[in-house]
Enzyme design. Structure first.
Site, short mmCIF file in Angstrom:
data_model
loop_
_atom_site.label_atom_id
_atom_site.label_comp_id
_atom_site.label_asym_id
_atom_site.label_seq_id
_atom_site.Cartn_x
_atom_site.Cartn_y
_atom_site.Cartn_z
N LEU A 1 -23.42 79.89 58.46
CA LEU A 1 -23.83 79.50 59.81
C LEU A 1 -25.14 78.73 59.81
CD1 LEU A 1 -22.61 82.66 61.67
CD2 LEU A 1 -21.97 80.32 62.24
N LYS A 2 -26.05 79.07 58.90
CA LYS A 2 -27.30 78.32 58.82
C LYS A 2 -27.04 76.87 58.43
CE LYS A 2 -31.63 77.22 58.64
NZ LYS A 2 -32.65 77.83 57.82
#
Length: 294
Positions: free
Chosen positions: A171-172
């Site tokens: 997700l980062k």
């Protein structure tokens, strides 16, 4: 709970300070040339250690905040690394931006050594790190997350478990691709506007009242209008690294990355021209047809 910190850089310094001052946790940190000044941390009771293994030897939780996967792997698996001295039950929290496949390998190595692993990359900036208002995207077991939640809460405003190990880093990379991509696109448009003689304040105002509004515009407006490039203290070279990590992740899954390739190409040209250590708000200047004098 005793906390270890490896990576007291632009982001890590704020994390360390808040672990001490807001959380009240004892802190040991790796003494490293890449650290920010640590006099304030030592004044709060922090203890400097010579090797990553020394940090692990005195810690119940070890927070990593370094550049990327090669550094994380070296810190954990090196001859004087964390795993050589890991105490049973210690939780490793990797706040770096890293490749998910590497994260899965490192998590397995930590578990084999008797510890737990969370990938917990950050969103927001160094200013938020100093203020203790970072957002963390945490991947890993719920029990491990809850066991260190109080430590993580000492330097965050948003704290969320987003899935199993590697999902924080996945997700980062998605987040940073979108964020850096927006800023790169805006910088290229700002460069064209400047080359054409458009008033930068008018350019920003038109975008803000239309489809160009958003976080990227807010963050880059000082650089576009007043040449204040300190609003996003994030190196262009690190932005390229993050985009390349995203491209690697996308390639591994077979996803389209045509736009990411374009973003990477634009940023790579700036890095190759010698500006990798400049902050990302300076992109607009470097992308101009005729760059103004520094």
């Amino acid at each position: 709970m005793k906390v270890g910190m490896i990576g007291v850089g632009l982001m890590g310094h704020g994390i360390a300070k808040n672990v001490l001052a807001q959380g009240g946790f004892p802190l040991a940190f790796l003494d490293h040339p890449g650290n920010q000044p640590v006099d304030d941390l030592i004044a709060l009771g922090a203890i400097a250690c010579k090797t990553p293994g020394d940090v692990a030897d005195v810690s119940d939780v070890v927070i990593l905040c370094v550049t990327g996967s090669p550094q994380v792997e070296a810190i954990l698996t090196g001859e004087t690394g964390v795993l050589a001295r890991l105490r049973k039950g210690t939780i490793i929290v990797d706040c770096s931006t890293a490749l998910p496949e590497s994260t899965l390998r490192m998590a397995a190595a930590v578990r084999a050594a008797g510890g737990g692993f969370l990938d917990a990359p950050m969103t927001r900036t160094a200013k938020h790190a100093e203020e203790g208002t970072l957002n963390l995207l945490v991947g890993g077991d719920e029990a491990d997350f809850q066991s260190v939640r109080a430590v993580l809460a000492s330097f965050t405003e948003g704290l969320e478990r987003v899935g199993p190990v590697s999902f924080g880093h996945r997700l980062k990379l998605l987040h940073n691709y979108v964020s850096i991509g927006f800023m790169a696109l805006l910088s290229e448009a700002a460069a064209q506007a400047a080359d054409a003689g458009v008033d930068p304040a008018v350019f920003v105002d038109v975008l803000a009242k239309g489809g160009g509004a958003g976080a990227a515009l807010q963050r880059l407006t000082p650089a576009i209008v007043t040449d204040d490039v300190g609003t996003v203290p994030f190196f262009i070279g690190n932005a390229l690294k993050d985009i390349d990590y995203y491209r690697t992740m996308a390639s591994a899954s077979g996803a389209s990355k045509a736009i990411a390739d374009g973003v990477a190409g634009a940023i790579a040209a700036v890095v190759e021209s010698g500006h990798g250590q400049a902050y990302i708000p300076e992109l607009a200047r470097f992308l101009r047809k005729q760059q103004p004098a520094a």
